[in-house]
Design a protein around this motif. Structure first.
Motif, short mmCIF file in Angstrom:
data_model
loop_
_atom_site.label_atom_id
_atom_site.label_comp_id
_atom_site.label_asym_id
_atom_site.label_seq_id
_atom_site.Cartn_x
_atom_site.Cartn_y
_atom_site.Cartn_z
N GLU A 157 -17.98 -83.35 133.78
CA GLU A 157 -16.53 -83.64 133.78
C GLU A 157 -16.04 -83.62 132.32
OE1 GLU A 157 -13.03 -84.14 134.19
OE2 GLU A 157 -13.81 -84.64 136.19
N GLY A 158 -15.12 -82.72 132.03
CA GLY A 158 -14.65 -82.55 130.65
C GLY A 158 -13.44 -83.40 130.29
N SER A 159 -13.00 -84.27 131.20
CA SER A 159 -11.80 -85.06 130.90
C SER A 159 -11.99 -86.53 131.25
CB SER A 159 -10.60 -84.49 131.66
OG SER A 159 -10.90 -84.40 133.04
N ALA A 160 -13.23 -87.01 131.17
CA ALA A 160 -13.49 -88.40 131.58
C ALA A 160 -12.84 -89.39 130.62
CB ALA A 160 -14.99 -88.65 131.65
N THR A 161 -12.72 -89.03 129.36
CA THR A 161 -12.13 -89.97 128.40
C THR A 161 -10.97 -89.33 127.63
OG1 THR A 161 -13.74 -89.24 126.77
CG2 THR A 161 -14.28 -91.24 128.00
N SER A 162 -10.32 -88.37 128.24
CA SER A 162 -9.27 -87.66 127.50
C SER A 162 -8.49 -86.74 128.42
CB SER A 162 -9.90 -86.76 126.43
OG SER A 162 -10.57 -85.69 127.07
N ASP A 163 -7.40 -86.18 127.88
CA ASP A 163 -6.85 -84.95 128.44
C ASP A 163 -7.10 -83.91 127.36
OD1 ASP A 163 -5.20 -82.75 129.13
OD2 ASP A 163 -4.13 -84.06 130.50
N VAL A 167 -13.57 -84.42 123.86
CA VAL A 167 -12.44 -85.06 123.18
C VAL A 167 -12.41 -86.51 123.65
CG1 VAL A 167 -9.91 -85.06 122.92
CG2 VAL A 167 -11.08 -82.90 123.34
N THR A 168 -11.94 -87.42 122.80
CA THR A 168 -11.72 -88.80 123.24
C THR A 168 -10.28 -89.16 122.94
OG1 THR A 168 -14.00 -89.27 122.56
CG2 THR A 168 -12.61 -91.17 123.07
N GLY A 169 -9.57 -89.68 123.94
CA GLY A 169 -8.18 -90.08 123.74
C GLY A 169 -7.21 -89.02 124.22
N CYS A 170 -5.93 -89.37 124.18
CA CYS A 170 -4.92 -88.45 124.72
C CYS A 170 -3.59 -88.72 124.04
CB CYS A 170 -4.79 -88.68 126.22
SG CYS A 170 -3.47 -87.72 126.99
N ILE A 171 -2.79 -87.67 123.91
CA ILE A 171 -1.49 -87.83 123.27
C ILE A 171 -0.43 -88.34 124.23
CG2 ILE A 171 -2.02 -85.99 121.63
CD1 ILE A 171 0.09 -84.31 123.23
N LEU A 225 -9.56 -97.63 125.66
CA LEU A 225 -9.48 -97.30 124.23
C LEU A 225 -8.40 -98.13 123.56
CD1 LEU A 225 -9.66 -93.38 124.36
CD2 LEU A 225 -11.50 -94.95 123.83
N LYS A 226 -8.28 -99.40 123.97
CA LYS A 226 -7.12 -100.19 123.49
C LYS A 226 -7.09 -100.35 121.98
CE LYS A 226 -9.16 -104.63 124.71
NZ LYS A 226 -9.61 -105.21 123.46
N ASP A 227 -8.27 -100.40 121.35
CA ASP A 227 -8.26 -100.54 119.89
C ASP A 227 -8.28 -99.19 119.17
OD1 ASP A 227 -8.18 -103.31 119.84
OD2 ASP A 227 -10.31 -103.41 120.35
N LYS A 228 -8.44 -98.14 119.94
CA LYS A 228 -8.51 -96.80 119.32
C LYS A 228 -7.60 -95.85 120.09
CE LYS A 228 -13.32 -97.57 118.19
NZ LYS A 228 -14.69 -97.31 118.59
N PRO A 229 -6.29 -96.09 120.06
CA PRO A 229 -5.42 -95.27 120.90
C PRO A 229 -5.07 -93.90 120.31
CG PRO A 229 -4.14 -96.94 119.78
CD PRO A 229 -5.55 -97.11 119.31
N PHE A 230 -5.98 -93.35 119.50
CA PHE A 230 -5.74 -92.04 118.90
C PHE A 230 -6.65 -91.01 119.57
CE2 PHE A 230 -8.45 -94.78 116.33
CZ PHE A 230 -9.66 -94.12 116.43
N THR A 231 -6.40 -89.75 119.24
CA THR A 231 -7.22 -88.68 119.79
C THR A 231 -8.28 -88.31 118.76
OG1 THR A 231 -5.32 -87.88 121.02
CG2 THR A 231 -7.16 -86.37 120.80
N ARG A 232 -9.53 -88.24 119.23
CA ARG A 232 -10.62 -87.86 118.33
C ARG A 232 -11.24 -86.57 118.85
NH1 ARG A 232 -14.50 -90.75 114.93
NH2 ARG A 232 -13.82 -92.81 115.56
N ILE A 233 -11.34 -85.59 117.97
CA ILE A 233 -11.98 -84.33 118.37
C ILE A 233 -13.28 -84.16 117.58
CG2 ILE A 233 -9.84 -83.19 119.07
CD1 ILE A 233 -9.77 -81.75 116.40
#
Ligand code: SF4
Length: 339
Positions: free
Chosen positions: A134-140, A84-88, A100-108
């Motif tokens: 590591e499964g959370s390097a760029t997300s929760d 996953v990339t990003g977090c709510i 992720l300043k230009d992409k502050p959304f969650t991508r699955i």
């Protein structure tokens, strides 16, 4: 469970069963779904930084993971596992505000099988034994797990790998779907916790600490190796009492019976870079995050750039406090580091 306000699906993702299923699921939930002709997301174009953040945090993008070269993930693991990339969440200090300043959304991603196949290749090189991902390097990854089941798939996958481990960290609590998986103790789940003062002030949109500890209790009982990341540690009036109270909550709520694995602790004091401060203040203009450079020490790190950290004397106080407090835990534990 995260309920997005708007869903965007890359056209290519509809070639996958999961992509089709998710499209139907969100349409049934009456959530607007738009198809993206490519993987270029342009719905935030022309918006201010704050607008991007506010809109982005409520958006879910469903795509195909194309880059299957995994980045290294020192010091927590050998490789990132890009589920996953990003977090709510809207934590003011979060590194994603900068990364992720230009992409502050969650991508699955709909091609989890491709991602796991690639992980297998990294394992097979035999470069690291065990190879740790590591499964959370760029997300929760927890808030979107009900849609992707990516963690569940990965946990069972790693459960069958003799020479590999998975770990991830979360502030979220929807762990029930992970409790009955065949994890074979190959996945370590860490919970990021903090005092209620810190959570209320800076960790917007995340569960309270008691709920996080209750989720930890569940996964301990399910036999997973479990750890706590107490981070970032902030110095504020009554910080010592509050952090000792946090440890007392662990003592009161975690199971006291014999644990299969010692509970690990990683304790990280607050630090910031000039770039991060700049981005944070663009999104949270009124932020009360303590980022006064004159009260900090500038320290060069192993990654070639510097950060403003608490002084040596303050770090020593933090170490003393946590070593003292954790001694009172009635179960086996291991302090990995206090920095
Ligand atoms: S929960 Fe974690 S990943 Fe999400 S915003 Fe907060 S610090 Fe960032």
């Amino acid at each position: 469970m995260f309920k997005p306000k708007h869903v965007y699906i890359e056209k290519e993702a509809l070639d996958y069963t999961l992509g089709k299923e998710l499209k139907k699921q969100f349409e049934d939930m009456q959530i607007p779904v738009d198809i993206l002709e490519s993987n270029r997301v342009n719905f935030l174009r022309g918006k201010s930084v704050q607008e991007k953040y506010e809109i982005g945090k409520r958006v879910l993008v469903i795509g195909v993971r194309r880059t299957l070269e995994f980045q290294s993930c020192k010091p927590s693991a050998h490789y990132q596992l890009p589920l996953v990339t990003g977090c709510i969440g809207k934590c003011e200090y979060c590194y994603l505000n900068t990364n992720l300043k230009d992409k502050p959304f969650t991508r699955i991603y709909v091609n989890i099988d491709d991602i796991l196949k690639k992980a297998k290749r990294y394992i097979q090189t035999g470069k690291f034994r065990p190879t740790i991902f590591e499964g959370s390097a760029t997300s929760d990854p927890i808030p979107v797990e009900p849609y992707t089941h990516a963690l569940a798939k990965s946990i069972e996958y790693f459960g069958k790998q003799p020479d590999a481990r998975l770990r991830f960290v979360t502030k979220f609590t929807d762990v029930d779907d992970l409790l009955y998986l065949k994890h074979n103790e190959k996945t370590e789940i860490r919970f990021s916790i903090n005092t209620d003062t810190v959570i209320e002030s800076f960790e917007h949109g995340t569960p309270r600490v008691k709920q996080r500890i209750e989720a930890a209790r569940k996964v301990i009982k399910a036999g997973y190796p479990v750890g706590f990341l107490i981070a970032p540690v902030f110095i504020y009036p009554n910080w010592k009492e509050d952090y000792l109270m946090l440890i007392k909550m662990l003592k009161n709520y975690l199971p006291n019976e014999e644990l299969k694995h010692p509970i690990t602790f990683e304790i990280i004091s607050h630090r910031f870079t000039p770039t991060a401060k700049n981005h944070i203040l663009q999104v949270f203009e009124e932020s009360k995050l303590p980022m006064d450079e004159s009260e900090r020490t500038y320290k060069y790190g192993q990654f070639g750039y510097g950060k403003y950290v608490y002084s040596k004397e303050v770090i020593a106080e933090i170490k003393e406090l946590f070593e003292f407090g954790l001694k009172h835990l009635p179960f086996p534990y291991e302090i990995k580091y206090i920095i």
